[in-house]
Motif scaffolding. Structure first.
Motif, PDB file in Angstrom:
ATOM      1  N   PHE A 180     -22.182 -76.884  -6.046  1.00 55.45           N
ATOM      2  CA  PHE A 180     -22.173 -78.343  -5.960  1.00 55.45           C
ATOM      3  C   PHE A 180     -22.461 -78.947  -7.327  1.00 55.45           C
ATOM      4  O   PHE A 180     -23.497 -78.670  -7.935  1.00 55.45           O
ATOM      5  CB  PHE A 180     -23.190 -78.813  -4.919  1.00 55.45           C
ATOM      6  N   ASP A 181     -21.515 -79.759  -7.801  1.00 54.43           N
ATOM      7  CA  ASP A 181     -21.614 -80.391  -9.117  1.00 54.43           C
ATOM      8  C   ASP A 181     -22.310 -81.743  -8.965  1.00 54.43           C
ATOM      9  O   ASP A 181     -21.673 -82.757  -8.689  1.00 54.43           O
ATOM     10  CB  ASP A 181     -20.220 -80.561  -9.713  1.00 54.43           C
ATOM     11  N   ARG A 182     -23.618 -81.743  -9.156  1.00 53.74           N
ATOM     12  CA  ARG A 182     -24.404 -82.958  -8.935  1.00 53.74           C
ATOM     13  C   ARG A 182     -24.242 -83.979 -10.054  1.00 53.74           C
ATOM     14  O   ARG A 182     -24.791 -85.078  -9.968  1.00 53.74           O
ATOM     15  CB  ARG A 182     -25.878 -82.595  -8.744  1.00 53.74           C
ATOM     16  N   SER A 183     -23.485 -83.641 -11.096  1.00 47.36           N
ATOM     17  CA  SER A 183     -23.171 -84.643 -12.120  1.00 47.36           C
ATOM     18  C   SER A 183     -22.100 -85.610 -11.627  1.00 47.36           C
ATOM     19  O   SER A 183     -21.913 -86.675 -12.206  1.00 47.36           O
ATOM     20  CB  SER A 183     -22.690 -83.960 -13.398  1.00 47.36           C
ATOM     21  N   LYS A 184     -21.416 -85.252 -10.556  1.00 47.00           N
ATOM     22  CA  LYS A 184     -20.385 -86.108  -9.984  1.00 47.00           C
ATOM     23  C   LYS A 184     -20.989 -86.974  -8.877  1.00 47.00           C
ATOM     24  O   LYS A 184     -21.935 -86.574  -8.199  1.00 47.00           O
ATOM     25  CB  LYS A 184     -19.238 -85.268  -9.402  1.00 47.00           C
ATOM     26  N   PRO A 185     -20.447 -88.193  -8.670  1.00 41.94           N
ATOM     27  CA  PRO A 185     -21.037 -89.119  -7.703  1.00 41.94           C
ATOM     28  C   PRO A 185     -20.819 -88.688  -6.255  1.00 41.94           C
ATOM     29  O   PRO A 185     -19.813 -88.072  -5.919  1.00 41.94           O
ATOM     30  CB  PRO A 185     -20.313 -90.440  -7.993  1.00 41.94           C
ATOM     31  N   ASP A 186     -21.779 -89.040  -5.409  1.00 44.73           N
ATOM     32  CA  ASP A 186     -21.664 -88.776  -3.975  1.00 44.73           C
ATOM     33  C   ASP A 186     -20.898 -89.870  -3.240  1.00 44.73           C
ATOM     34  O   ASP A 186     -20.290 -89.628  -2.198  1.00 44.73           O
ATOM     35  CB  ASP A 186     -23.068 -88.676  -3.340  1.00 44.73           C
ATOM     36  N   GLY A 187     -21.000 -91.109  -3.741  1.00 49.34           N
ATOM     37  CA  GLY A 187     -20.432 -92.232  -3.013  1.00 49.34           C
ATOM     38  C   GLY A 187     -21.344 -92.652  -1.868  1.00 49.34           C
ATOM     39  O   GLY A 187     -22.549 -92.365  -1.850  1.00 49.34           O
ATOM     40  N   THR A 188     -20.787 -93.321  -0.886  1.00 53.04           N
ATOM     41  CA  THR A 188     -21.547 -93.819   0.262  1.00 53.04           C
ATOM     42  C   THR A 188     -22.203 -92.663   1.015  1.00 53.04           C
ATOM     43  O   THR A 188     -21.549 -91.644   1.272  1.00 53.04           O
ATOM     44  CB  THR A 188     -20.612 -94.584   1.211  1.00 53.04           C
ATOM     45  N   PRO A 189     -23.475 -92.782   1.394  1.00 50.49           N
ATOM     46  CA  PRO A 189     -24.158 -91.674   2.077  1.00 50.49           C
ATOM     47  C   PRO A 189     -23.509 -91.268   3.391  1.00 50.49           C
ATOM     48  O   PRO A 189     -23.416 -90.079   3.712  1.00 50.49           O
ATOM     49  CB  PRO A 189     -25.572 -92.216   2.318  1.00 50.49           C
ATOM     50  N   ARG A 190     -23.080 -92.251   4.167  1.00 53.78           N
ATOM     51  CA  ARG A 190     -22.450 -91.948   5.460  1.00 53.78           C
ATOM     52  C   ARG A 190     -21.440 -93.040   5.778  1.00 53.78           C
ATOM     53  O   ARG A 190     -21.662 -94.215   5.460  1.00 53.78           O
ATOM     54  CB  ARG A 190     -23.489 -91.853   6.568  1.00 53.78           C
ATOM     55  N   LYS A 191     -20.338 -92.651   6.429  1.00 56.69           N
ATOM     56  CA  LYS A 191     -19.296 -93.614   6.744  1.00 56.69           C
ATOM     57  C   LYS A 191     -18.609 -93.190   8.043  1.00 56.69           C
ATOM     58  O   LYS A 191     -17.574 -92.543   8.044  1.00 56.69           O
ATOM     59  CB  LYS A 191     -18.297 -93.690   5.587  1.00 56.69           C
ATOM     60  N   LEU A 192     -19.234 -93.541   9.164  1.00 54.36           N
ATOM     61  CA  LEU A 192     -18.706 -93.200  10.485  1.00 54.36           C
ATOM     62  C   LEU A 192     -18.304 -94.485  11.192  1.00 54.36           C
ATOM     63  O   LEU A 192     -19.110 -95.403  11.337  1.00 54.36           O
ATOM     64  CB  LEU A 192     -19.763 -92.468  11.305  1.00 54.36           C
ATOM     65  N   LEU A 193     -17.069 -94.555  11.646  1.00 56.56           N
ATOM     66  CA  LEU A 193     -16.556 -95.774  12.253  1.00 56.56           C
ATOM     67  C   LEU A 193     -16.853 -95.843  13.749  1.00 56.56           C
ATOM     68  O   LEU A 193     -16.786 -94.831  14.457  1.00 56.56           O
ATOM     69  CB  LEU A 193     -15.045 -95.875  12.046  1.00 56.56           C
ATOM     70  N   ASP A 194     -17.143 -97.051  14.208  1.00 55.58           N
ATOM     71  CA  ASP A 194     -17.180 -97.335  15.633  1.00 55.58           C
ATOM     72  C   ASP A 194     -15.740 -97.578  16.073  1.00 55.58           C
ATOM     73  O   ASP A 194     -15.093 -98.523  15.613  1.00 55.58           O
ATOM     74  CB  ASP A 194     -18.041 -98.568  15.901  1.00 55.58           C
ATOM     75  N   VAL A 195     -15.234 -96.741  16.952  1.00 56.36           N
ATOM     76  CA  VAL A 195     -13.821 -96.834  17.354  1.00 56.36           C
ATOM     77  C   VAL A 195     -13.684 -97.279  18.809  1.00 56.36           C
ATOM     78  O   VAL A 195     -12.681 -96.991  19.472  1.00 56.36           O
ATOM     79  CB  VAL A 195     -13.104 -95.488  17.127  1.00 56.36           C
ATOM     80  N   SER A 196     -14.679 -98.004  19.295  1.00 59.33           N
ATOM     81  CA  SER A 196     -14.696 -98.389  20.705  1.00 59.33           C
ATOM     82  C   SER A 196     -13.574 -99.364  21.062  1.00 59.33           C
ATOM     83  O   SER A 196     -13.078 -99.360  22.196  1.00 59.33           O
ATOM     84  CB  SER A 196     -16.059 -98.979  21.084  1.00 59.33           C
TER      85      SER A 196
END
Length: 316
Positions: A264-280
């Motif tokens: 894992f290259d921690r010099s690179k960005p992670d971005g948003t921690p979590r991105k789960l959609l509500d698909v109801s």
């Protein structure tokens, strides 16, 4: 929409556009209109207006966009903002002025706030700040969504917006710098297996969670929305399940048969921690995805190996 509708698929050479064409053709729609970039530059307002005036289009599927992964978004913000704003403004306005009654605008789950409550509902939009690495792309997509809403409100059009989660599937972009994460992992694991490497590098810490949807499921969801007769609104499209990037990388390696380690290259960005959609909202219409993640990765890898020379990846 009926089988004789004249349907313009904007962005028909991309992963999403090709999936839409496959599904439309399979269901018997026979007036499918496409234009390559050489034939119609969507950045050219006059050319787009003339095209719509000549073609008498009934439905627009606006899947054309400048897209890329976290590196491309973070290093080319002006290009992502400008080009996407111009494309969507030209197409949506020309659709309106020519009398095109229906349009589907394709956005992205990256429009939502970086620290949005999970799963993300459509009405969480603009409740807090963006993830900085894709802020420009998100702003452009929000502008397109709002433009559709404005034409509906002011002119009683039937323009809807869909916000897909992270997509993958045949005809993805496997470029290691500018492609999306799943496609990049497929190429890395494939090349590592071919070359007998002991490990592959994964951007970031591996801890962010992401949701992935096969592009054929996206196409089926869009057709379900059009069949429903819904005239306006914003609709998340996803599978309702997520996975860490680390576990995704392990799954890709397992499917491909690469036994090596992950670095894992921690010099690179992670971005948003979590991105789960509500698909109801889509579930309430009776739609659900049909392709599981392992199954979808296997099919995508088969497509990659079949077409790797055509795509120009000489080291793969």
């Amino acid at each position: 929409m009926n089988k004789g509708s004249r349907i313009f698929v904007a962005g028909h050479k991309g992963m999403v556009g090709l999936a839409l064409l496959r599904h439309l053709a399979a269901r018997g729609y026979h007036h499918l209109i496409t234009r390559s970039r050489d034939e119609l530059n969507l950045l050219d307002q006059r050319a787009v207006a003339e095209f719509f005036a000549q073609e008498s289009i009934d439905v627009v599927l606006l899947a054309a966009a400048k897209v890329g992964g976290i590196h491309a978004n973070s290093t080319q913000p002006a290009s992502f903002l400008y080009e996407n704003l111009v494309i969507e403004a030209n197409v949506i306005h020309a659709a309106f002025t020519s009398g095109t009654p229906e349009l589907v605008f394709f956005g992205s789950s990256c429009i939502y706030p970086k620290y949005s409550p999970q799963p993300i509902k459509e009405d969480y939009l603009l409740t807090s700040g963006f993830e900085q690495t894709n802020e420009a792309y998100a702003i452009a997509k929000i502008a397109g969504l709002k433009l559709c809403e404005a034409y509906n409100r002011q002119h009683a059009m039937r323009y809807i917006s869909v916000m897909p989660t992270n997509l993958y599937g045949p005809n993805d972009n496997y470029d290691l710098q500018n492609g999306h994460v799943l496609a990049a992992l497929i190429r890395k694991a494939h090349e590592a297996k071919l070359n007998g490497l002991r490990s592959i590098s994964v951007w970031g810490s591996g801890s962010p969670r992401r949701e992935f949807l096969h592009v054929d499921d996206l196409a089926s969801a869009v057709l379900a929305l059009l069949d429903s007769g819904i005239a306006e609104g914003v609709f998340n499209i996803g599978c309702g399940r997520d996975i860490t990037i680390a576990d995704l990388a392990r799954l890709v390696c397992d499917v491909i048969g690469f036994p090596g380690a992950l670095e894992f290259d921690r010099s690179k960005p992670d971005g948003t921690p979590r991105k789960l959609l509500d698909v109801s909202k889509l579930a309430d219409l009776g739609w659900s995805p049909a392709i599981g993640l392992r199954e979808g990765i296997a099919a995508t890898y088969a497509d990659f190996t079949k077409n790797v020379q055509r795509m120009g990846y000489v080291d793969a």
